[in-house]
Design an enzyme around this catalytic site. Structure first.
Site, mmCIF file in Angstrom:
data_model
loop_
_atom_site.group_PDB
_atom_site.id
_atom_site.type_symbol
_atom_site.label_atom_id
_atom_site.label_comp_id
_atom_site.label_asym_id
_atom_site.label_seq_id
_atom_site.Cartn_x
_atom_site.Cartn_y
_atom_site.Cartn_z
ATOM 1 N N THR A 157 37.495 48.306 79.057
ATOM 2 C CA THR A 157 37.618 49.478 78.196
ATOM 3 C C THR A 157 38.995 49.531 77.548
ATOM 4 O O THR A 157 39.969 48.967 78.067
ATOM 5 C CB THR A 157 37.415 50.766 79.019
ATOM 6 O OG1 THR A 157 37.676 51.917 78.194
ATOM 7 C CG2 THR A 157 38.353 50.820 80.199
ATOM 8 N N TYR A 177 39.598 56.533 85.705
ATOM 9 C CA TYR A 177 38.583 55.683 85.059
ATOM 10 C C TYR A 177 39.221 54.402 84.523
ATOM 11 O O TYR A 177 38.721 53.295 84.744
ATOM 12 C CB TYR A 177 37.914 56.460 83.928
ATOM 13 C CG TYR A 177 37.007 55.623 83.053
ATOM 14 C CD1 TYR A 177 35.725 55.276 83.482
ATOM 15 C CD2 TYR A 177 37.425 55.195 81.799
ATOM 16 C CE1 TYR A 177 34.888 54.510 82.682
ATOM 17 C CE2 TYR A 177 36.592 54.434 80.988
ATOM 18 C CZ TYR A 177 35.325 54.094 81.438
ATOM 19 O OH TYR A 177 34.501 53.330 80.645
#
Length: 220
Positions: free
Chosen positions: A6, A48
Protein backbone atom coordinates in the site's frame (compact mmCIF):
# COMPACT_ATOMS: atom_id res chain seq x y z
CA UNK A 1 4.28 -14.49 -4.98
CA UNK A 2 2.40 -11.24 -5.57
CA UNK A 3 2.14 -9.12 -2.43
CA UNK A 4 -0.48 -6.37 -2.19
CA UNK A 5 1.25 -3.56 -0.33
CA UNK A 6 0.00 0.00 0.00
CA UNK A 7 0.97 3.64 -0.38
CA UNK A 8 0.62 3.85 3.42
CA UNK A 9 4.12 2.34 3.73
CA UNK A 10 5.37 5.85 2.87
CA UNK A 11 3.34 7.26 5.75
CA UNK A 12 3.70 10.92 6.61
CA UNK A 13 6.76 11.24 4.37
CA UNK A 14 4.24 11.90 1.61
CA UNK A 15 3.15 15.03 3.47
CA UNK A 16 6.59 16.55 2.95
CA UNK A 17 5.71 17.13 -0.71
CA UNK A 18 4.59 20.78 -1.04
CA UNK A 19 0.89 21.22 -1.86
CA UNK A 20 -1.22 23.81 -3.59
CA UNK A 21 -4.77 24.28 -2.30
CA UNK A 22 -7.40 24.81 -4.98
CA UNK A 23 -11.15 25.25 -4.87
CA UNK A 24 -12.12 21.58 -4.61
CA UNK A 25 -8.81 19.78 -4.22
CA UNK A 26 -5.20 19.81 -3.12
CA UNK A 27 -2.47 19.25 -5.70
CA UNK A 28 1.23 18.46 -5.58
CA UNK A 29 3.45 21.41 -6.33
CA UNK A 30 6.01 20.61 -9.07
CA UNK A 31 5.71 16.82 -8.53
CA UNK A 32 3.61 14.44 -10.63
CA UNK A 33 3.55 11.50 -8.24
CA UNK A 34 5.30 9.41 -5.60
CA UNK A 35 8.01 7.08 -6.89
CA UNK A 36 9.51 3.97 -5.35
CA UNK A 37 12.47 6.12 -4.27
CA UNK A 38 10.50 7.69 -1.42
CA UNK A 39 11.68 6.48 1.97
CA UNK A 40 9.51 4.26 4.16
CA UNK A 41 11.71 4.99 7.21
CA UNK A 42 11.36 7.47 10.08
CA UNK A 43 7.68 8.19 9.53
CA UNK A 44 4.28 7.61 11.07
CA UNK A 45 2.49 4.90 9.10
CA UNK A 46 -0.70 4.06 11.08
CA UNK A 47 -1.05 0.46 12.34
CA UNK A 48 -2.50 -0.50 8.95
CA UNK A 49 0.55 0.91 7.17
CA UNK A 50 2.91 -0.86 9.57
CA UNK A 51 1.22 -4.23 9.00
CA UNK A 52 1.49 -3.79 5.25
CA UNK A 53 5.12 -2.65 5.42
CA UNK A 54 6.12 -5.76 7.39
CA UNK A 55 4.74 -8.03 4.66
CA UNK A 56 6.25 -5.79 1.99
CA UNK A 57 9.73 -6.24 3.49
CA UNK A 58 9.26 -9.98 4.04
CA UNK A 59 8.34 -10.46 0.37
CA UNK A 60 11.45 -8.58 -0.73
CA UNK A 61 13.64 -10.49 1.73
CA UNK A 62 12.41 -13.90 0.59
CA UNK A 63 13.36 -12.98 -2.97
CA UNK A 64 16.79 -11.79 -1.85
CA UNK A 65 17.61 -14.73 0.45
CA UNK A 66 15.64 -17.65 -0.99
CA UNK A 67 15.44 -16.54 -4.66
CA UNK A 68 11.63 -16.72 -4.71
CA UNK A 69 9.95 -14.70 -7.45
CA UNK A 70 8.13 -11.94 -5.58
CA UNK A 71 6.31 -8.90 -6.86
CA UNK A 72 5.49 -6.16 -4.36
CA UNK A 73 2.82 -3.74 -5.55
CA UNK A 74 2.36 -0.62 -3.45
CA UNK A 75 -1.23 0.14 -4.32
CA UNK A 76 -3.14 3.37 -4.18
CA UNK A 77 -6.96 3.55 -4.35
CA UNK A 78 -8.15 0.34 -6.00
CA UNK A 79 -11.86 -0.03 -6.73
CA UNK A 80 -14.25 -1.89 -9.01
CA UNK A 81 -17.30 -4.09 -9.36
CA UNK A 82 -18.00 -6.64 -6.61
CA UNK A 83 -16.52 -4.28 -4.03
CA UNK A 84 -18.41 -4.14 -0.74
CA UNK A 85 -17.15 -0.91 0.77
CA UNK A 86 -17.91 0.57 4.16
CA UNK A 87 -16.84 3.71 5.96
CA UNK A 88 -13.42 2.49 7.14
CA UNK A 89 -12.39 0.59 4.02
CA UNK A 90 -13.27 0.85 0.34
CA UNK A 91 -14.43 4.46 0.40
CA UNK A 92 -15.22 4.59 -3.33
CA UNK A 93 -17.79 1.80 -3.12
CA UNK A 94 -19.05 3.12 0.23
CA UNK A 95 -19.75 6.61 -1.14
CA UNK A 96 -21.75 5.09 -4.01
CA UNK A 97 -23.66 2.70 -1.72
CA UNK A 98 -24.47 5.50 0.70
CA UNK A 99 -25.63 7.78 -2.10
CA UNK A 100 -27.87 5.19 -3.74
CA UNK A 101 -29.41 3.94 -0.50
CA UNK A 102 -29.83 7.24 1.35
CA UNK A 103 -27.20 6.80 4.02
CA UNK A 104 -25.05 9.64 5.41
CA UNK A 105 -21.40 10.02 4.50
CA UNK A 106 -18.72 11.30 6.88
CA UNK A 107 -15.77 13.14 5.38
CA UNK A 108 -12.74 13.38 7.65
CA UNK A 109 -11.15 16.71 6.81
CA UNK A 110 -12.42 19.19 4.24
CA UNK A 111 -12.97 16.83 1.30
CA UNK A 112 -10.17 18.28 -0.80
CA UNK A 113 -7.96 15.25 -0.24
CA UNK A 114 -7.00 13.57 -3.52
CA UNK A 115 -6.41 9.94 -4.50
CA UNK A 116 -5.44 8.37 -7.78
CA UNK A 117 -7.97 5.77 -8.82
CA UNK A 118 -7.07 2.33 -10.18
CA UNK A 119 -9.80 0.08 -11.59
CA UNK A 120 -9.39 -3.53 -10.48
CA UNK A 121 -9.12 -4.94 -14.04
CA UNK A 122 -6.02 -2.82 -14.61
CA UNK A 123 -4.53 -4.02 -11.31
CA UNK A 124 -5.03 -7.66 -12.29
CA UNK A 125 -3.47 -6.95 -15.68
CA UNK A 126 -0.32 -5.69 -13.94
CA UNK A 127 -0.21 -8.80 -11.72
CA UNK A 128 -0.50 -11.07 -14.75
CA UNK A 129 2.20 -9.20 -16.62
CA UNK A 130 4.57 -9.65 -13.69
CA UNK A 131 3.72 -13.33 -13.20
CA UNK A 132 4.40 -14.12 -16.86
CA UNK A 133 7.51 -11.94 -17.10
CA UNK A 134 11.14 -13.02 -16.80
CA UNK A 135 11.64 -10.80 -13.77
CA UNK A 136 13.04 -12.50 -10.67
CA UNK A 137 11.49 -9.82 -8.43
CA UNK A 138 9.81 -6.45 -8.63
CA UNK A 139 8.81 -3.48 -6.48
CA UNK A 140 6.26 -1.16 -8.04
CA UNK A 141 4.05 1.77 -7.12
CA UNK A 142 0.71 1.21 -8.81
CA UNK A 143 -2.32 3.46 -9.00
CA UNK A 144 -4.27 5.62 -11.37
CA UNK A 145 -1.37 8.02 -11.77
CA UNK A 146 -1.62 11.77 -12.40
CA UNK A 147 -4.27 11.40 -15.13
CA UNK A 148 -6.78 9.51 -12.96
CA UNK A 149 -7.15 11.53 -9.77
CA UNK A 150 -10.19 12.77 -7.92
CA UNK A 151 -10.91 14.56 -4.64
CA UNK A 152 -13.72 13.54 -2.30
CA UNK A 153 -15.68 16.68 -3.18
CA UNK A 154 -15.23 16.04 -6.89
CA UNK A 155 -16.26 12.42 -6.41
CA UNK A 156 -19.56 13.45 -4.81
CA UNK A 157 -20.20 15.81 -7.72
CA UNK A 158 -19.55 13.03 -10.22
CA UNK A 159 -21.94 10.76 -8.33
CA UNK A 160 -24.64 13.40 -8.45
CA UNK A 161 -24.25 13.61 -12.23
CA UNK A 162 -24.50 9.82 -12.52
CA UNK A 163 -27.33 9.17 -10.08
CA UNK A 164 -29.16 12.46 -9.58
CA UNK A 165 -28.63 12.04 -5.84
CA UNK A 166 -26.30 13.47 -3.23
CA UNK A 167 -25.92 12.00 0.26
CA UNK A 168 -26.09 13.94 3.48
CA UNK A 169 -22.47 14.78 4.26
CA UNK A 170 -21.04 15.24 7.75
CA UNK A 171 -17.56 16.66 8.25
CA UNK A 172 -15.28 15.48 11.06
CA UNK A 173 -11.68 16.07 12.15
CA UNK A 174 -8.80 14.84 10.02
CA UNK A 175 -7.72 11.31 10.85
CA UNK A 176 -4.14 10.78 12.09
CA UNK A 177 -1.58 10.24 9.30
CA UNK A 178 -4.19 10.70 6.57
CA UNK A 179 -2.34 11.81 3.44
CA UNK A 180 -3.93 14.92 1.91
CA UNK A 181 -2.77 13.84 -1.53
CA UNK A 182 -1.49 10.54 -2.81
CA UNK A 183 -0.70 10.05 -6.49
CA UNK A 184 1.42 7.17 -7.74
CA UNK A 185 4.31 7.64 -10.13
CA UNK A 186 3.76 4.54 -12.27
CA UNK A 187 6.58 5.17 -14.77
CA UNK A 188 8.71 2.26 -13.53
CA UNK A 189 5.79 -0.16 -13.85
CA UNK A 190 4.85 1.14 -17.29
CA UNK A 191 8.37 0.78 -18.63
CA UNK A 192 9.19 -2.55 -16.99
CA UNK A 193 5.97 -4.43 -17.78
CA UNK A 194 4.69 -2.40 -20.75
CA UNK A 195 1.59 -1.66 -18.67
CA UNK A 196 -0.96 1.07 -19.27
CA UNK A 197 -4.26 1.97 -17.64
CA UNK A 198 -7.29 1.14 -19.76
CA UNK A 199 -10.17 2.23 -17.48
CA UNK A 200 -10.34 5.96 -16.81
CA UNK A 201 -11.67 7.22 -13.51
CA UNK A 202 -15.12 8.42 -14.63
CA UNK A 203 -15.70 5.24 -16.61
CA UNK A 204 -14.72 3.11 -13.62
CA UNK A 205 -17.02 4.99 -11.24
CA UNK A 206 -19.90 4.51 -13.69
CA UNK A 207 -19.23 0.75 -13.94
CA UNK A 208 -19.20 0.34 -10.17
CA UNK A 209 -22.34 2.46 -9.68
CA UNK A 210 -24.20 0.41 -12.29
CA UNK A 211 -23.13 -2.86 -10.67
CA UNK A 212 -24.34 -1.70 -7.25
CA UNK A 213 -27.67 -0.61 -8.76
CA UNK A 214 -28.06 -3.99 -10.49
CA UNK A 215 -27.36 -5.84 -7.24
CA UNK A 216 -29.47 -3.85 -4.82
CA UNK A 217 -30.37 -6.95 -2.80
CA UNK A 218 -26.74 -7.21 -1.59
CA UNK A 219 -26.96 -3.82 0.09
CA UNK A 220 -30.56 -3.40 1.25
Amino acid sequence: IVYCSTNKVYGENVDKIPLVEKGKRYAYKDVLGVSEQMSTDLTGHTPYGVSKLVGDLYAQEYSYIYKMKTGVFRMSCTYGTRQFGFEDQGWVAWFIIATLFNQPVTIYGNGKQVRDMLYVDDLVDAFNRFIHSDLKNGLFNIGGGPDNTISLLEFLEELELLTGKRPKVNFANWRPSDQKVYISDTLKLEKTLNWKIKTRVKEGIKKLAEWIKDNESYFS
